[in-house]
Design an enzyme around this catalytic site. Structure first.
Site, PDB file in Angstrom:
ATOM      1  N   SER A 250       0.837  -1.194   0.000  1.00  0.00           N
ATOM      2  CA  SER A 250       0.000   0.000   0.000  1.00  0.00           C
ATOM      3  C   SER A 250       0.878   1.253   0.000  1.00  0.00           C
ATOM      4  O   SER A 250       1.750   1.365  -0.861  1.00  0.00           O
ATOM      5  CB  SER A 250      -0.921  -0.051   1.222  1.00  0.00           C
ATOM      6  OG  SER A 250      -1.995   0.823   1.066  1.00  0.00           O
TER       7      SER A 250
ATOM      8  N   ASP B   8      -8.416  -6.956  -4.489  1.00  0.00           N
ATOM      9  CA  ASP B   8      -8.046  -5.599  -4.062  1.00  0.00           C
ATOM     10  C   ASP B   8      -8.606  -4.600  -5.081  1.00  0.00           C
ATOM     11  O   ASP B   8      -8.125  -4.517  -6.205  1.00  0.00           O
ATOM     12  CB  ASP B   8      -6.515  -5.498  -3.993  1.00  0.00           C
ATOM     13  CG  ASP B   8      -6.041  -4.140  -3.499  1.00  0.00           C
ATOM     14  OD1 ASP B   8      -6.863  -3.207  -3.362  1.00  0.00           O
ATOM     15  OD2 ASP B   8      -4.832  -4.006  -3.229  1.00  0.00           O
TER      16      ASP B   8
ATOM     17  N   HIS C 104      -7.789  -5.501  -0.226  1.00  0.00           N
ATOM     18  CA  HIS C 104      -6.514  -4.794  -0.126  1.00  0.00           C
ATOM     19  C   HIS C 104      -5.720  -5.237   1.107  1.00  0.00           C
ATOM     20  O   HIS C 104      -4.499  -5.313   1.083  1.00  0.00           O
ATOM     21  CB  HIS C 104      -6.777  -3.286  -0.082  1.00  0.00           C
ATOM     22  CG  HIS C 104      -5.525  -2.465   0.049  1.00  0.00           C
ATOM     23  ND1 HIS C 104      -4.505  -2.542  -0.874  1.00  0.00           N
ATOM     24  CD2 HIS C 104      -5.121  -1.589   0.993  1.00  0.00           C
ATOM     25  CE1 HIS C 104      -3.529  -1.716  -0.503  1.00  0.00           C
ATOM     26  NE2 HIS C 104      -3.878  -1.135   0.624  1.00  0.00           N
TER      27      HIS C 104
END
Lengths: 377, 198
Positions: free
Chosen positions: A148, A314, A347
């Site tokens: 991320s 995701d 995610h």
């Protein structure tokens, strides 16, 4: 967060020119290490944390008394094997776990900086952490890794320092924050800033805290970290400790109760202003734009070996955006591997126990580390 | 290692850049990187196989040749290898075009549909052939575009693609295919291995 002063921290004396134009120096960078740096100093891995992470990637976080955020991945015998590698993880600047951030005291006023803290970028975060190589006298890292926002830092790091890491693992990230990403972050910021306790960022002085706004920000963000299928399977329309709907606005559904809980525990460990600053840094991240619209140019001089990973479910940083990075690297003949891991955990997959993901990283790191050592001999 | 891979690796000069399209478990990639010191990349459609390759530290990307070859610049590899997958593409013509764009030289292996066992199956049994190299039934085969060595030879000739060398593989037996023995080799070869250039 009373014992922040006891954390490992290095005072960065060198002046750092921020993207906003301001200069900072003599600022603290809090970090944690796991494992031992070997004699050749060739086994160091710098891990970058995501939006709400901190330096406590593994073990027990002494502030929250909970497991480190990447406990599945970092530790003895784990993918980032601390029996083998020396893991460094720092709290980003702008953060609230001991590094220079909006909660730091302004020496001129003796009060927290609040919104007088400069707006920082991913580039600034990475440049600040680069000082850790000097601190540990490491010439070249074995790897840089992160998911991320951590992945964005990986990309920026290799772009800024093309010859300072053998391997780069950007996970579930993007080279350029999308309109949707920015929209969700703005929602979170507005939740915080519209809480009357935020007080234009001066809540510390006024002994209030925008808990409600910060909790709502976290709840909204948390939804984006999960997949629809994952939510449906875990909660469905299950009711929370009741047999029927109550015809009111209490948490009738388990999912409501779950989100409320996530919001409430978050405010105990995270600072609202830090949330504003870090989400802003993510929104400003556009590595493609930094290089005149050509992402390949960001990696022009690098010999670093990339391994990019995305997750099927995701939708926040989808496979297509991760693949754009792969394509940009292939366009210049860089060394890049890529796999999309199948999972319904959204995610958040990179933080969770996803065996396929963890075992692939573990084997990749081990083989690559021994291959590099063989080459040296 | 498979005879086929031995032939392929003999084609490849040392210290060259290689792309293995449909690299599978990465067995050929491993062999080449250990013995030929090449800079080698792989493209593979199966997640399981990509994970296996990456676990071995091989540089492989998940993707398929029909969509993902376009990201590689012109002539960015000395050799591009396509081992026994041409017949599985929707548009093999386009794939070959792209392979020749990306690679200075291209190595293509095809399972030969002209092999006598295949011909006999159809002639005497009247059933679609099932052999060692073509183990599928007609309803579950991934092979959409089967061809013979002769077909592929003509395909290249008609498009002005240079065939440098053609090798016949029949069990362990390796032999050269020339214009003069083409029809015979088309009957006895299980595999045809072509070294091509635009």
């Amino acid at each position: 967060m009373s014992n922040l002063n006891q954390l490992n921290s290095v005072l960065i004396k060198k002046t750092l020119k921020l993207d906003c134009g301001k200069e900072i120096s003599n600022f603290p960078l809090a970090y944690e290490t796991y494992g031992n740096l070997n004699e050749n100093k060739d086994n160091a891995i710098l891990i970058f944390h995501a939006l709400t992470g901190d330096q406590y990637a593994s073990g027990i976080n002494p502030i929250t008394n909970k497991e480190g955020w990447w406990n599945y991945a970092v530790g003895p015998g784990k993918p980032f094997d601390t029996d083998k590698f020396f893991i460094i993880c720092a709290n980003v600047i702008g953060g609230c776990m001991g590094s220079y951030g909006p909660g730091s005291i302004d020496p001129l006023t003796n009060k927290p900086l609040g919104t007088n803290f400069p707006v920082i970028t991913i580039n600034d975060m990475v440049n600040a952490q680069y000082n850790l190589l000097d601190h540990f006298k490491i010439e070249k890292l074995f790897a840089v890794a992160g998911g991320s926002m951590g992945g964005m830092q990986v990309l920026q790091f290799v772009s800024n320092f093309p010859n300072k890491a053998e391997v780069a693992l950007p996970i579930a990230c993007t080279a350029s924050h999308s309109a949707q990403n920015i929209a969700f972050n703005e929602l979170g910021r507005q939740a915080i800033m519209s809480d009357s306790n935020w007080k234009e960022g001066l809540y510390n002085e006024k002994s209030t805290n925008p808990d409600k706004g910060l909790a709502v920000a976290r709840m909204a963000a948390h939804i984006t970290y999960l997949s629809k299928q994952g939510l449906q399977e875990k909660f469905g329309r299950n009711l929370q400790e009741r047999s029927d709907l109550k015809f009111g606005f209490d948490a009738d559904f388990q999912i409501e109760s779950y989100l409320r809980y996530q919001g409430s525990v978050f405010v105990d460990r995270f600072d609202a202003n830090s949330y504003l600053y870090i989400t802003r840094a993510m929104d400003y991240f556009d590595l493609t734009k930094q290089f005149g619209g050509n992402l390949s140019k960001a990696f022009k001089n690098t010999k670093t070996k990339f391994f990019i990973i995305s997750f099927t479910s995701d939708w926040l940083y989808p496979t297509s955006e991760n693949k754009d990075i792969v394509i940009a690297l292939n366009a210049i003949g860089a060394d890049v591997g890529f796999v999309e891991i199948k999972t319904d955990k959204g995610h958040d997959s990179f933080l969770l126990d996803v065996p396929d993901f963890l075992s692939t990283i573990k084997n990749y790191l081990n083989t690559t580390y021994s291959n590099i050592n063989e080459r040296r001999i | 290692m498979k005879e086929e891979f031995k032939v392929i690796s003999k084609f490849i000069e040392e210290k060259s850049r290689v792309l293995d399209v449909g690299c599978g478990d990465g067995i050929l990639m491993e062999f080449l990187s250990k013995n030929k010191v090449v800079d080698i990349r792989g493209l593979e459609i199966s997640k399981e196989k990509v994970k296996k390759c990456l676990s071995k530290g091989l540089t492989v990307i998940e993707g398929d040749a029909e969509n993902d070859l376009k990201q590689f610049p012109d002539l960015s590899f000395d050799y591009v290898i396509l081992s026994q997958t041409l017949q599985a593409f929707m548009n093999p013509e386009k794939v070959i075009e792209n392979l020749l764009r990306v690679g200075k030289k291209v190595i293509v292996t095809i399972p030969n549909f002209g092999h006598w066992k295949v011909r006999l199956d159809l002639l005497f049994k009247g059933e679609m052939p099932v052999t060692k190299n073509l183990p599928y039934q007609w309803y579950d085969t991934p092979n959409l575009h089967m061809c013979t060595i002769l077909d592929f030879y003509n395909f290249c000739n008609n498009r002005g693609i240079n065939i440098f060398k053609t090798i016949s593989l029949n069990g362990q037996t390796i032999s050269n295919i020339k214009r003069s023995n083409l029809k015979y080799k088309n009957l006895i070869s299980e595999l045809g291995i072509f070294l091509l250039e635009k």
